[in-house]
Design a protein around this motif. Structure first.
Motif, PDB file in Angstrom:
ATOM      1  N   PRO A   1      -1.281 -11.722   1.382  1.00 17.86           N
ATOM      2  CA  PRO A   1      -0.794 -10.464   2.376  1.00 17.86           C
ATOM      3  C   PRO A   1      -1.088  -9.054   1.643  1.00 17.86           C
ATOM      4  CG  PRO A   1       1.167 -11.560   1.344  1.00 17.86           C
ATOM      5  CD  PRO A   1      -0.210 -12.274   0.776  1.00 17.86           C
TER       6      PRO A   1
ATOM      7  N   LEU B   1       4.433  -6.992   8.024  1.00 14.62           N
ATOM      8  CA  LEU B   1       3.455  -7.998   7.282  1.00 14.62           C
ATOM      9  C   LEU B   1       4.097  -9.114   6.794  1.00 14.62           C
ATOM     10  CD1 LEU B   1       0.602  -8.128   6.258  1.00 14.62           C
ATOM     11  CD2 LEU B   1       1.548  -7.325   3.718  1.00 14.62           C
ATOM     12  N   SER B   2       5.400  -9.400   6.463  1.00 16.64           N
ATOM     13  CA  SER B   2       6.179 -10.755   6.236  1.00 16.64           C
ATOM     14  C   SER B   2       6.050 -11.490   7.452  1.00 16.64           C
ATOM     15  CB  SER B   2       7.355 -10.553   5.407  1.00 16.64           C
ATOM     16  OG  SER B   2       8.212  -9.834   6.203  1.00 16.64           O
TER      17      SER B   2
ATOM     18  N   GLU C   1      -0.562  -4.693   2.155  1.00 16.70           N
ATOM     19  CA  GLU C   1      -0.001  -4.026   2.880  1.00 16.70           C
ATOM     20  C   GLU C   1      -0.603  -2.703   3.073  1.00 16.70           C
ATOM     21  OE1 GLU C   1       4.020  -3.814   1.105  1.00 16.70           O
ATOM     22  OE2 GLU C   1       4.252  -1.705   2.132  1.00 16.70           O
TER      23      GLU C   1
ATOM     24  N   CYS D   1      -3.504  -8.183   6.905  1.00 16.16           N
ATOM     25  CA  CYS D   1      -3.210  -6.836   6.494  1.00 16.16           C
ATOM     26  C   CYS D   1      -2.165  -6.470   7.699  1.00 16.16           C
ATOM     27  CB  CYS D   1      -4.466  -6.113   6.613  1.00 16.16           C
ATOM     28  SG  CYS D   1      -5.756  -6.502   5.599  1.00 16.16           S
ATOM     29  N   HIS D   2      -1.370  -5.585   7.324  1.00 12.71           N
ATOM     30  CA  HIS D   2      -0.533  -4.788   8.239  1.00 12.71           C
ATOM     31  C   HIS D   2       0.012  -3.499   7.827  1.00 12.71           C
ATOM     32  CE1 HIS D   2       1.503  -4.518  11.996  1.00 12.71           C
ATOM     33  NE2 HIS D   2       1.674  -5.717  12.261  1.00 12.71           N
ATOM     34  N   ARG D   3       0.426  -2.858   8.690  1.00 15.68           N
ATOM     35  CA  ARG D   3       0.942  -1.229   8.121  1.00 15.68           C
ATOM     36  C   ARG D   3       2.324  -1.339   7.434  1.00 15.68           C
ATOM     37  NH1 ARG D   3      -1.179  -1.290  13.181  1.00 15.68           N
ATOM     38  NH2 ARG D   3       0.537  -1.933  14.002  1.00 15.68           N
ATOM     39  N   ASN D   4       3.185  -2.098   7.529  1.00 16.19           N
ATOM     40  CA  ASN D   4       4.203  -2.153   6.606  1.00 16.19           C
ATOM     41  C   ASN D   4       4.653  -3.442   6.227  1.00 16.19           C
ATOM     42  OD1 ASN D   4       6.555  -3.045   8.224  1.00 16.19           O
ATOM     43  ND2 ASN D   4       6.471  -0.894   9.088  1.00 16.19           N
ATOM     44  N   GLU D   5       5.857  -3.526   5.247  1.00 15.24           N
ATOM     45  CA  GLU D   5       6.252  -4.787   4.601  1.00 15.24           C
ATOM     46  C   GLU D   5       6.982  -5.722   5.635  1.00 15.24           C
ATOM     47  OE1 GLU D   5       8.730  -4.177   1.427  1.00 15.24           O
ATOM     48  OE2 GLU D   5       8.906  -6.312   1.126  1.00 15.24           O
TER      49      GLU D   5
END
Lengths: 607, 575
Positions: free
Chosen positions: B215, B392-393, B217, B385-389
């Motif tokens: 992952p 993302l989780s 972030e 990838c993603h913008r926030n935690e």
């Protein structure tokens, strides 16, 4: 240890305690009964319809209740069945004795207090009841119950033909009381399939049943998260561990396997040993401590090399091995399984005929088992080791197979496994092994004739014939329709017996104890038909002509029932012999009074 | 009442500390408290079902991390069971989810609906249990048939149906907050990663590879990518300039920190002047010399490497990676063909060395060491990838579930129509069948014909209520009376405008046309046999559900409901 005031036990206390247990058990009793759901203090959820499990899961504080539960536990561990009826019958007997004793407390000897004389009367009645059962009950059963039943033998369970449905029905009735209507047929089929796989050719059938009962823990695997219908048999044995080394994919067959009891890497320093490292020593010049650890690694290599020379490729170890051993085994292309449980090793050695090695340096050909395969098996969330033995059919004359029990939740899978185990116990009780002296006699009486012979017996009623059939109660697999038939028939028999007694003796002062049991027995069918009184009356009136036509009611074993009645009466006598509870407090922490631990002692009556 | 109070005094526990007595409930399904709890649980799970689900925030009272989710596995774990029946249902569903990764909410909503419907109809529990079991076998038998109307065979020649399946899983988890192109991108990546883990040249047994997920972030979702091979964190200032590929590598599973663990339980007395440390370091350097002599260029250790050895190896141009961790050991072994070395004193055997291509790959602010083998591999790495935690989780969880669902298609290469169409189809089928076989089935099940039909109606209504749960915006759920597919009508449209409002059914296979008849779900309609779809249908389904997972969920839901309906007494240890 300090003493607290004595607590007098009255008959009503005993009755109250047993009635409380009865009220729980009743919810899962009979055709309309259901499951009892538990949570443990760990949060674990458990479901059960087995009286034994329900009662043992209760954390009881009352010493009498605990004593009853212990009796139930003992009885159902042996027979695998009848725990709910046990409590029901016990409560019913206590109620009747209580009523008799309060009505006429000074029946036997005058006491200064009413309670004391009540207790004495109750105790006296219980003693006489037990005495009566021990001497007369088997005769009564042989004369009045057996003629309405018929015999089953283990051969019928594994027979593929459908013509004899009685054994199948016996199992279905058992599973129905344990698992409900939904799965009884499914588990009956699975059970019969398992038995036919494990049936040792040309050997006593109960032998294989005993074997299955003893090694059931190693023989079954519980899987949760999949539907019950996925339960099945799989060939060979499942070891409930994963491979500790990666298992190579393509292998030559058959494989050679060895079982180890100890560590493969020798422990250099055992507890109490001291290794001294001195300056300027000969040892130190030889690179000191490093030398020691390299020596152990070399010895591992030599053991692996010896195993390779025998062509061994599977190692089953009871203990956890060091990483050096795992690496050496990986490099040699061997599969290693660690921490195999004692039960599984015992089953493996029985099926493969090898002995485990404790000293790795002495490996002989008799330590080496031959397997047809050894591969990983994914069951539910776990990966296990699945293996099968090479020449089992020639050596042991059985086809080894393991049972996989599936259910959506762990609690349910566990419930099904318990029911399976108890089915073995129930059948073992029902079909107790025939003693050698009787075998000749057994063979001369075919199962159908047996019934008619009993019928003759009633008319002749000679003592010697009775003696002959007395053995039948405990020896043969005699079964009778379920749904209270046994209780109705015995009730009827006791009624006639009581009648004949009162005519011959003609002493109205003494209550015939058989009447107490007679009344109490009816409570069982009354509960079975508690939802439909009409059926109760119907069942009661037809009790004279019970036949195979009533198979839809299911079947139950007469010898299980006989043992149940005896066990209940023994428990009753034990209960009523106690007159006082002594609570002693063992002080664990002198400064804290909160953590007192209450122990109870029960004092038997002195007279 | 007298017995109940007495029971509690019996059930005092005799342990060191006096424990509180167990709480007993007689006939729990008749108590309104239990029913309310079950209804609440159903509403909670129902509102989290489907692509337009309402999200749930989970946080505990002692200030732990706040989780936003609509995933059944997270939600159910967060429900602290206040009643044993709740925890029984919870346990069954969680077990199902851990095996199949999908259809957890379907199973729980269906199971709870069955229990609720059973409470509504005034039948004996035993009758309901038996009829439920019978209808379940009717459903599973129908689903296993070749010509089942709600089953689609998966075509492995094109990745389209696999991507649709992956996309249905991904879009059913709105917590990921993905836009249309983003969810399409992630679905493609998931299928790509899945296909990479399937070996090409199959020996006698298929062994799937592994996808390692990393992952990251703060980047855009569209930057997510899949690489064959492994990506490892690079050690500082690495230069690959003078290294020719492929490199010889060695992999240690033993600790190289200079400790001796396998000596046993005895005591060691060290006299003054003996320097055991330097003896051990000498031994480690000896190992380093041998490795250098064998021209090893990549040195990897699962655990810690002694700094002296690290320095020695780096000075001689070897790439050193320590603290790899147990989880990456197995993929690395598969990738390189190296055998892990666990001994320090014997020379490393030649077979233990592996070979691998190494390149450096910059990724955002980080650089990663990319290990890929000379030939084909079944190991791949997915960078998410993603913008926030939080998102993302959830995205990582969803990708793992998608991988699992895709793997299940290898066992049974088919899928079920999504969007509630399978549920409405099954309900129509069961309703039709039960009307037809009522005279044969009711005596076998030991109940009257009316009882049988009532119980079957409850079963069908429960199935339909699962389809209804997909709608959260006050829209109406309808069933068409020819194919029995599921349609939703937005709250601002009326039934007359259905042709315009909903052009396609839930799964996207059936098109609306003039002469179609509809009926609202959960209203009475005349039973009918659902017509099979024309095989030459121009429309491909847009929503697909995993066949294996859904069939299992169906069975688990009915079996769990039956178990709950059979419970007559509850004993709760409240300690």
């Amino acid at each position: 240890v300090k003493m607290v005031p004595l607590e007098q036990l009255h008959l009503s206390h005993v009755l109250q305690a047993v009635s409380a247990l009865e009220s729980i058990v009743l919810r899962s009793f009979g055709p309309e009964g259901g499951q009892v759901l538990f949570t443990r203090d760990t949060g674990q959820v458990m479901v059960s319809r087995s009286g034994k499990r329900i009662l043992t899961a209760l954390h009881l504080d009352h010493p009498l209740a605990r004593m009853v539960v212990r009796c139930v536990w003992k009885h159902s561990t042996i027979t695998g069945d009848g725990s709910k009826t046990f409590v029901l019958l016990l409560a019913s007997l206590l109620r009747i004795i209580h009523a008799t004793a309060t009505k006429d407390p000074h029946m036997f000897q005058p006491h200064n207090s009413t309670e004391a004389s009540e207790a004495a009367t109750a105790r006296h009645l219980a003693d006489r009841l037990l005495e009566f059962a021990l001497t007369e009950l088997d005769k009564l059963i042989v004369l009045n119950v057996l003629p309405h039943g018929f015999r089953v033998s283990l051969e019928n369970f594994t027979a593929k033909t459908q013509h004899d449905l009685s054994c199948q029905t016996l199992l279905v009735s058992f599973f129905r009381t344990r698992l409900g209507y939904a799965y009884c047929d499914f588990f009956r089929n699975l059970f019969c399939e398992l038995l036919s796989h494990w049936k040792v050719k040309d050997d006593r059938p109960s032998f294989s049943m005993q074997f299955l009962n003893n090694s059931f823990l190693a023989l079954h695997t519980q899987v949760s998260g999949v539907p019950v219908s996925c339960s099945r048999l799989i060939e060979g044995q499942v070891i409930h561990r994963d491979f500790a080394t990666p298992c190579p994919q393509v292998r030559k067959q058959p494989l050679k396997a060895v079982v180890f009891n100890g560590y493969l890497q020798p422990k250099l320093l055992t507890t109490g040993d001291v290794l001294e490292l001195r300056c300027g020593d000969k040892v130190t010049e030889d690179r000191g401590i490093v030398h020691f650890s390299s020596w152990t690694e070399k010895s591992v290599e030599s053991i692996i090399a010896t195993l390779q020379s025998f062509g061994v490729s599977v190692l089953l170890c009871a203990l956890k091995q060091s990483s050096a051993v795992l690496a050496a085994a990986t490099q040699a292309g061997m599969c290693l399984v660690e921490c195999v449980s004692e039960e599984e090793i015992s089953l493996f050695t029985q099926l493969s005929g090898v002995t485990p090695i404790s000293d790795c340096r002495r490996i002989h050909p008799e330590h080496i088992a031959t397997l047809t395969f050894c591969k990983p098996l994914l069951l539910g969330a776990h990966r296990y080791v699945h293996l099968d033995f090479h020449d089992c059919e020639e050596r042991l004359k059985v086809k080894p197979c393991s049972l996989v029990i599936c259910a959506p939740s762990e609690g349910q899978a566990d419930q099904h496994a318990c029911a399976f185990q108890d089915a073995f116990r129930m059948l073992l009780t029902a079909l107790e092994p025939v003693r050698k002296t009787q075998t000749a006699l057994e063979e001369t009486i075919p199962s159908k004739k047996c019934t008619s012979l009993h019928a003759d017996n009633i008319s002749n009623g000679t003592a010697c014939r009775v003696h002959l059939h007395q053995k039948c109660v405990t020896e043969t697999g005699c079964v009778i329709s379920a749904g209270g038939t046994f209780e109705f028939l015995l009730h009827h028999a006791l009624h006639q017996y009581g009648h004949s007694c009162s005519v011959s003796v003609n002493t109205s002062a003494v209550v015939p104890v058989s009447q107490l049991l007679e009344k109490a027995l009816l409570s069982v069918p009354r509960q079975i038909y508690s939802h439909n009184l009409k059926h109760f009356l119907q069942a009661q009136t037809r009790n004279g002509n019970m036949s195979l036509k009533l198979l839809d009611l299911g079947l139950e074993s007469v010898s299980c029932k006989y043992q149940l009645v005896l066990a209940v009466l023994q428990c009753l006598t034990n209960l009523l012999r106690i007159n006082m509870v002594l609570r002693t407090h063992a002080v664990l922490h002198t400064e804290s009074h909160d953590s007192l631990n209450a122990h109870s002692f029960m004092i038997p009556m002195s007279h | 009442m007298h017995i109940a109070s007495y029971l509690s005094s019996l059930m005092q526990m005799s342990r060191l500390v006096k424990k509180s007595p167990s709480v007993c409930t007689d006939l729990p399904l008749n108590s309104s408290d239990v029913c309310n709890k079950l209804r609440l649980m159903k509403e909670l799970l129902k509102s989290s079902y489907g692509p337009t689900a309402r999200l749930k925030q989970v946080h505990n009272n002692i200030g732990g991390a706040v989780v936003t989710t609509s995933t059944s596995s997270v939600l159910l774990q967060a429900i602290s069971s206040s009643h044993p029946i709740v925890s029984l249902i919870k346990g069954s569903i969680l077990n199902h989810v851990s095996r199949f990764s999908d259809c957890g909410l379907f199973a729980s909503v269906f199971c709870l609906s069955l229990i609720e419907e059973a409470g509504r109809c005034d039948l004996s529990k035993n009758v309901i249990i038996r009829v439920n079991k019978h209808l379940l076998s009717l459903c599973t038998a129908h689903l296993q048939q070749e010509d089942c109307g709600c089953k689609v065979q998966l075509d492995f020649c094109s990745s389209q149906s696999l991507i649709t399946l992956a996309r249905s899983v991904i879009s059913s988890k709105p917590t990921c907050v993905l836009s249309e192109p983003e969810s399409a991108h992630i679905s493609r990546l998931a299928v790509q990663a899945f296909l990479l883990t399937v070996p090409c040249n199959i020996p006698d047994k298929v062994r799937l590879g592994r996808t390692v997920t990393i992952p990251m972030e703060g980047h855009s979702v569209l930057e997510s990518a899949v690489f064959p091979g492994l990506l490892l964190d690079t050690p500082e200032n690495i230069s690959l300039g003078n290294l020719c590929s492929p490199l010889r590598m060695v992999l240690f599973s033993a600790s190289l920190a200079g400790d001796l663990s396998e000596l046993g339980d005895g005591r060691i007395e060290v006299h003054q002047g003996v320097d055991t440390d330097s003896q051990i370091v000498d031994q480690l350097l000896e190992l380093g010399k041998q490795v250098l002599k064998d021209e090893v260029k990549l040195f990897v250790c699962q655990k810690v490497i002694h700094p002296v050895l690290q320095h020695y190896l780096r000075c001689n141009g070897v790439i050193v990676i320590e603290r790899l961790g147990i989880s990456l050991m197995e993929p690395l072994i598969q990738l390189t063909g190296a055998q892990p070395v666990a001994t320090l004193h014997t020379t490393v055997p030649w077979e233990a060395y592996g070979e691998v291509h190494v390149s450096v790959r910059p990724f955002g602010s980080k650089t990663k060491l990319h290990l890929h083998p000379a030939g084909k591999t079944t190991i791949c790495t997915m960078i998410l990838c993603h913008r926030n935690e939080t998102m993302l989780s959830e995205l990582k969880l969803v990708c793992q579930k998608t991988e699992h669902v895709l793997r299940l298609t290898l066992r049974e290469p088919c899928a079920l129509l999504g969007g509630g169409c399978t549920e409405t189809h099954l309900a129509a089928y069961v309703r039709h069948q039960s009307k037809n076989d009522v005279s044969e089935s009711s005596p076998v099940l030991g109940c009257s014909q009316t009882e049988y039909l009532l119980a079957a109606e409850a079963f069908c209504r429960s199935l339909e209520s699962v389809a209804t749960s997909l709608e959260h915006d006050d829209g109406a759920s309808l069933i068409d009376l020819t194919h029995a597919h599921h349609w939703t009508l937005p709250s601002d449209a009326t039934e007359e405008h259905l042709e315009d409002a909903a052009a396609l059914c839930g799964c996207g296979v059936v098109q609306s046309c003039q002469n179609k008849k509809w009926s609202y779900l959960n209203t009475e309609y005349a039973e009918f046999s659902p017509e099979p779809l024309l095989t030459a249908s121009p429309l491909q389904p847009t929503v697909l559900d995993s066949f294996t997972a859904k069939v299992n969920a169906l069975e688990v839901a009915v079996e769990t409901a039956n178990l709950v309906l059979d419970v007559r007494y509850v004993i709760q240890d409240v300690n």
